[in-house]
Design a protein around this motif. Structure first.
Motif, PDB file in Angstrom:
ATOM      1  N   GLN C  49       1.169  -5.927  -1.138  1.00  0.00           N
ATOM      2  CA  GLN C  49       0.090  -4.989  -0.830  1.00  0.00           C
ATOM      3  C   GLN C  49       0.238  -3.749  -1.732  1.00  0.00           C
ATOM      4  O   GLN C  49      -0.733  -3.278  -2.328  1.00  0.00           O
ATOM      5  CB  GLN C  49       0.216  -4.603   0.639  1.00  0.00           C
ATOM      6  CG  GLN C  49      -0.977  -3.897   1.204  1.00  0.00           C
ATOM      7  CD  GLN C  49      -0.741  -3.487   2.653  1.00  0.00           C
ATOM      8  OE1 GLN C  49       0.305  -3.802   3.248  1.00  0.00           O
ATOM      9  NE2 GLN C  49      -1.691  -2.794   3.221  1.00  0.00           N
ATOM     10  N   LEU C  50       1.477  -3.263  -1.830  1.00  0.00           N
ATOM     11  CA  LEU C  50       1.750  -2.130  -2.717  1.00  0.00           C
ATOM     12  C   LEU C  50       1.428  -2.489  -4.166  1.00  0.00           C
ATOM     13  O   LEU C  50       0.874  -1.687  -4.916  1.00  0.00           O
ATOM     14  CB  LEU C  50       3.223  -1.733  -2.631  1.00  0.00           C
ATOM     15  CG  LEU C  50       3.684  -1.019  -1.372  1.00  0.00           C
ATOM     16  CD1 LEU C  50       5.179  -0.803  -1.432  1.00  0.00           C
ATOM     17  CD2 LEU C  50       2.964   0.318  -1.245  1.00  0.00           C
ATOM     18  N   THR C  52      -0.723  -4.622  -5.236  1.00  0.00           N
ATOM     19  CA  THR C  52      -2.175  -4.626  -5.411  1.00  0.00           C
ATOM     20  C   THR C  52      -2.686  -3.195  -5.595  1.00  0.00           C
ATOM     21  O   THR C  52      -3.463  -2.913  -6.518  1.00  0.00           O
ATOM     22  CB  THR C  52      -2.864  -5.270  -4.193  1.00  0.00           C
ATOM     23  OG1 THR C  52      -2.289  -6.561  -3.962  1.00  0.00           O
ATOM     24  CG2 THR C  52      -4.358  -5.416  -4.414  1.00  0.00           C
ATOM     25  N   ALA C  53      -2.210  -2.285  -4.734  1.00  0.00           N
ATOM     26  CA  ALA C  53      -2.645  -0.895  -4.827  1.00  0.00           C
ATOM     27  C   ALA C  53      -2.243  -0.301  -6.182  1.00  0.00           C
ATOM     28  O   ALA C  53      -3.039   0.376  -6.842  1.00  0.00           O
ATOM     29  CB  ALA C  53      -2.036  -0.076  -3.691  1.00  0.00           C
ATOM     30  N   HIS C  54      -1.008  -0.576  -6.599  1.00  0.00           N
ATOM     31  CA  HIS C  54      -0.495  -0.059  -7.868  1.00  0.00           C
ATOM     32  C   HIS C  54      -1.381  -0.510  -9.030  1.00  0.00           C
ATOM     33  O   HIS C  54      -1.818   0.303  -9.852  1.00  0.00           O
ATOM     34  CB  HIS C  54       0.943  -0.559  -8.045  1.00  0.00           C
ATOM     35  CG  HIS C  54       1.617  -0.084  -9.299  1.00  0.00           C
ATOM     36  ND1 HIS C  54       2.063   1.199  -9.454  1.00  0.00           N
ATOM     37  CD2 HIS C  54       1.935  -0.736 -10.451  1.00  0.00           C
ATOM     38  CE1 HIS C  54       2.634   1.324 -10.648  1.00  0.00           C
ATOM     39  NE2 HIS C  54       2.562   0.166 -11.281  1.00  0.00           N
ATOM     40  N   GLY C  55      -1.655  -1.803  -9.086  1.00  0.00           N
ATOM     41  CA  GLY C  55      -2.448  -2.352 -10.194  1.00  0.00           C
ATOM     42  C   GLY C  55      -3.876  -1.835 -10.184  1.00  0.00           C
ATOM     43  O   GLY C  55      -4.397  -1.391 -11.208  1.00  0.00           O
ATOM     44  N   ILE C 108      -7.547  -2.566   0.704  1.00  0.00           N
ATOM     45  CA  ILE C 108      -6.173  -2.869   0.299  1.00  0.00           C
ATOM     46  C   ILE C 108      -5.214  -2.318   1.361  1.00  0.00           C
ATOM     47  O   ILE C 108      -4.282  -3.001   1.788  1.00  0.00           O
ATOM     48  CB  ILE C 108      -5.862  -2.256  -1.085  1.00  0.00           C
ATOM     49  CG1 ILE C 108      -6.682  -2.939  -2.171  1.00  0.00           C
ATOM     50  CG2 ILE C 108      -4.366  -2.375  -1.404  1.00  0.00           C
ATOM     51  CD1 ILE C 108      -6.664  -2.219  -3.505  1.00  0.00           C
ATOM     52  N   LEU C 109      -5.468  -1.098   1.835  1.00  0.00           N
ATOM     53  CA  LEU C 109      -4.584  -0.498   2.840  1.00  0.00           C
ATOM     54  C   LEU C 109      -4.664  -1.244   4.170  1.00  0.00           C
ATOM     55  O   LEU C 109      -3.692  -1.299   4.915  1.00  0.00           O
ATOM     56  CB  LEU C 109      -4.937   0.991   3.047  1.00  0.00           C
ATOM     57  CG  LEU C 109      -4.654   1.881   1.825  1.00  0.00           C
ATOM     58  CD1 LEU C 109      -5.046   3.322   2.107  1.00  0.00           C
ATOM     59  CD2 LEU C 109      -3.176   1.810   1.423  1.00  0.00           C
ATOM     60  N   LEU C 110      -5.827  -1.822   4.468  1.00  0.00           N
ATOM     61  CA  LEU C 110      -5.957  -2.616   5.693  1.00  0.00           C
ATOM     62  C   LEU C 110      -5.295  -3.987   5.554  1.00  0.00           C
ATOM     63  O   LEU C 110      -5.322  -4.788   6.478  1.00  0.00           O
ATOM     64  CB  LEU C 110      -7.439  -2.813   6.039  1.00  0.00           C
ATOM     65  CG  LEU C 110      -8.207  -1.588   6.540  1.00  0.00           C
ATOM     66  CD1 LEU C 110      -9.689  -1.906   6.656  1.00  0.00           C
ATOM     67  CD2 LEU C 110      -7.645  -1.141   7.882  1.00  0.00           C
ATOM     68  N   ALA C 113      -6.882  -7.379   1.323  1.00  0.00           N
ATOM     69  CA  ALA C 113      -7.175  -7.711  -0.076  1.00  0.00           C
ATOM     70  C   ALA C 113      -5.889  -7.789  -0.885  1.00  0.00           C
ATOM     71  O   ALA C 113      -5.825  -7.289  -1.997  1.00  0.00           O
ATOM     72  CB  ALA C 113      -8.124  -6.671  -0.668  1.00  0.00           C
ATOM     73  N   THR C 114      -4.856  -8.404  -0.316  1.00  0.00           N
ATOM     74  CA  THR C 114      -3.586  -8.460  -1.024  1.00  0.00           C
ATOM     75  C   THR C 114      -3.617  -9.602  -2.037  1.00  0.00           C
ATOM     76  O   THR C 114      -2.959 -10.629  -1.869  1.00  0.00           O
ATOM     77  CB  THR C 114      -2.428  -8.564  -0.027  1.00  0.00           C
ATOM     78  OG1 THR C 114      -2.525  -7.426   0.843  1.00  0.00           O
ATOM     79  CG2 THR C 114      -1.078  -8.528  -0.704  1.00  0.00           C
TER      80      THR C 114
END
Lengths: 156, 49, 543
Positions: C49-50, C52-55, C108-110, C113-114
């Motif tokens: 998840q992180l 995904t957020a990073h990218g 993404i945070l929920l 969408a990982t």
């Protein structure tokens, strides 16, 4: 358009280098058969486990020191989970996925390919050193991706 | 000297410019060498595996 | 002085870009600590998840927003105050993109969408994630239309055949971006959205991947070209020199338009369903796109040398000494340029057909693009920020900020040397990218990788501290620095340089050739994919 003499030298030098690189990989690919895995065979990913040869995944002896490994990639493991061949064996891996995209890599060898559902991926490798080789998934496939690995033992 | 300059100002200027970039040529050639060496190293790794 | 209204648009883009930078960097710090075996994430937050957020936040949002802010400021500077339609369209683009960014971040945070920023099917995110992406893409098209419109009006009014170099490059960058994003937009709109809503049951994976990588490689040039704009146009002015050649600068951008798009297969070299001959053909085209970078390397060194010699530098390399090393506006992009040397060399290796088998999907690749986008491009963007933010805020870059900026750059170089260096090495040993901490059931090979992963964590931590520093500098320059006027440095062309041929600004010609090359490189293999497609895949949520 005027280009500085040194820039011409540099660009020619660069172009010759690039042609050199391309020639090396081109000759290696087309004359020596070192192409990147580009198999074209397809199947239905939903019924893959019922389709030959993937209905019976396993390691099959095809000749003296020649093997075929028929394997399934599924979240989060490969089947079969243990393989063993004698040193000096040539193994052709035939792999497909029943769910998402996976990777298939044996570190410290050139075995590295993508496993796309609906397609069969193949690659051949000769194992000249004994040891326990890791076969791992190198494409993100879900929360258990980091445990997706099996071992191939090359016995002395 | 002034005469020389009026006679061929263009050529002189050009010749001066052509000399200017020796350091540039050296720098890019070193860069090229770096590219060849790193490419060669990974290719050697490919062959050895 | 820049018009107040134009300032606001640029400021809006740059503000969002720095917010994304902070969030994305925080995710990056946590990832590198997890992979280094230093920490474990609290329950409820996943490594992927992180990731995904990073990218998404760094590769897609930080870059795109910063680029828009930079290009708008430069267009307003070189083509004049934005006209009404371009300005309004620009704001429309900003709000569409920002709506999309917000929506994507929420999903993404929920943990809905990982799927990482490449969102490979058949991993299936919430449909709202894909709808968010469409807003970001279409919003960026609005910006492209708006910049083109401004350029068009300028040409109509001035009747000039050649536009200022900066605006030419901006128009070219957006042209490449538009052509490239057509691919990913098609995949998201026609494949992912109907499939994730359940309107269709199955998705064709190879086609979705091919459309993604049709976009994915020009994406990296979309990051790079604005950095090149700074190198070609801004840096000569900062160091007190002249642009080496306007014509060659334009030619290199033309070559980027032509050769950065029909090359996506070099990201798909190891996958089935594409014949090796088409792969090799695109590898050859990929090598063509190296040429304009070689040209750029020469131009940059030439600018440094001619400027240095004019200042009286002697000897073969004496000009290096007289460069303004203590000027952060030069220093940060310069370190970025130097890092582009190993970055470019790595890129050539990645694209070399079967050589890709050594590095594909290993940490080498992660190390590679942390040199390209996360160092060469990012340091250049930071270097731009140091004058662009005070230029927009009506303040000045103080001596203290120069110093902090130089410390920031050095920290970045050190942190990246450790992190990316370790990634390159351990990647060659075979450690996979995009993988959480693992010992593979205590396999000895995987155990050898752990020390390198620890070095990555050390480097990652230094990089995070450097991010905090640059955020402080940006905040200070935006709100606290002494009021005053800051220059937008635009270089002038060397007097002796040749006149630029008008053909370089013939858009119909270059876009036409670009389209032709794309058709040649993609039509037959794409047709083959459709004709021989296996049954598609249903969606999976394995997270």
């Amino acid at each position: 358009m005027h280009i500085h003499k040194y820039e011409k030298i540099w660009l020619w030098f660069g172009a010759v280098c690039l042609v050199g690189f391309l020639s090396i990989v081109g000759v290696s690919a087309y004359a020596m058969g070192n192409q990147p895995p580009s198999h074209m065979e397809t199947l239905d990913p939903k019924t893959a486990t019922a389709t030959a040869p993937f209905d019976k995944p396993g390691l099959f002896k095809k000749g003296s020191k020649e093997y075929e490994a028929v394997m399934l990639a599924q979240a989060f493991t490969f089947t079969p989970q243990k393989l063993s061949v004698p040193v000096g064996s040539t193994v052709t891996f035939k792999v497909t996925s029943t769910d998402v995209v996976h990777g298939f890599q044996i570190p410290a060898t050139n075995v590295n390919m993508m496993i796309t559902p609906g397609y069969v991926s193949t690659i051949t490798q000769t194992f000249t050193k004994p040891g326990k080789y890791l076969i791992l998934c190198n494409e993100y496939c879900g929360t258990g991706h980091q445990v997706m690995a099996v071992t191939l033992e090359v016995t002395a | 000297m002034p005469q020389l300059e009026t006679n061929k100002p263009k050529k002189l200027k050009k010749a001066e410019k052509e000399q200017d970039l020796k350091g540039t040529l050296l720098s890019v050639m070193l860069l090229g060498l770096f590219i060849i060496l790193s490419w060669g190293a990974v290719y050697a790794l490919y062959l050895s595996r | 002085m820049i018009n107040e209204k134009d300032t606001r648009l640029s400021k809006a883009f740059i503000t969002v870009s720095f917010i994304a930078l902070f969030l994305g960097a925080t995710a990056g710090l946590l990832q590198t600590l997890v992979r280094g075996g230093v920490i474990e994430l609290p329950a409820g937050i996943g490594y992927y998840q992180l990731l995904t957020a990073h990218g998404v936040l760094l590769a897609l949002i930080f870059t795109t927003y910063f680029i828009m802010g930079f290009l708008y400021a430069g267009i307003s500077k070189t083509l004049g105050t934005l006209y009404e339609v371009p300005l309004k369209t620009g704001w429309l683009g900003f709000w569409m993109m920002t709506f999309g960014t917000g929506l994507a971040t929420v999903f993404i945070l929920l943990n809905k969408a990982t799927v990482l920023y490449t969102f490979y099917a058949p991993l299936q995110a919430s449909p709202w994630f894909y709808i968010a992406l469409v807003h970001v893409i279409v919003g960026s098209w609005m910006c492209a239309f708006s910049m083109w419109r401004q350029y068009y009006i300028w040409k109509q009014i001035t009747k000039k055949k050649l536009s200022p170099l900066f605006s030419f490059m901006a128009v070219m960058t957006m042209a490449m971006w538009f052509i490239a994003t057509l691919g990913v937009a098609a995949a998201v709109i026609f494949q992912f959205i109907p499939w994730s809503f359940g309107w269709v049951e199955k998705i064709d994976i190879l086609i979705s991947r091919t459309l993604f990588w049709y976009f994915g490689h020009p994406l990296v040039y979309f990051w790079l070209l604005p950095a090149y704009m700074c190198w070609y146009v801004v840096i000569p002015k900062i160091i007190g020199g002249k642009i080496f050649s306007d014509a060659l600068a334009r030619l290199s951008f033309v070559l980027f338009l032509l050769f950065s798009i029909p090359v996506g297969f070099h990201h798909q070299l190891l996958e089935p369903g594409i014949s090796h001959s088409w792969k090799f053909f695109q590898v050859v085209l990929t090598f063509m796109v190296i040429i304009p970078s070689l040209m750029t390397a020469f131009s940059m060194f030439a600018v440094f040398e001619t400027t240095g010699r004019r200042k009286g530098a002697k000897g073969l390399l004496g000009w290096l000494k007289v460069l303004p090393w203590s000027d952060v506006r030069f220093f940060a992009p310069m370190v970025g340029m130097l890092i582009f040397i190993p970055a470019g060399a790595g890129g050539i290796i990645n694209a070399s057909h079967q050589l890709n088998q050594v590095v594909h999907n290993t940490l080498w690749v992660t190390g590679h693009f942390h040199l390209t986008v996360a160092s060469s491009v990012t340091l250049t963007f930071f270097g731009i920020s140091y004058w662009l933010i005070p230029y927009l805020s009506g303040r000045t870059l103080t001596k203290k900020m120069h110093k902090l900026g130089i410390i920031q750059t050095v920290m970045w170089a050190v942190g990246m040397f450790l992190m990316s260096g370790a990634m390159h090495l351990v990647g060659l040993f075979g450690a996979p990218r995009r993988t959480a901490y693992t010992t593979y059931s205590d396999h000895p090979q995987a155990a050898e990788w752990i020390p390198y992963q620890a070095v990555m964590a050390v480097g990652g931590t230094i990089l995070f501290l450097a991010i905090l520093l640059v955020l402080y500098i940006a905040y200070y320059l935006a709100f606290r620095a002494p009021k005053g006027e800051t220059e937008f440095p635009i270089g002038e062309v060397e007097a002796a340089a040749v006149q630029t041929p008008i053909i370089l600004e013939n858009w119909k010609l270059w876009v036409g050739i670009s389209a032709m090359l794309i058709l040649i490189a993609y039509t037959l293999p794409f047709w083959h994919m459709i004709e021989h497609a296996p049954p598609g895949s249903q969606g999976y949520k394995f997270w």
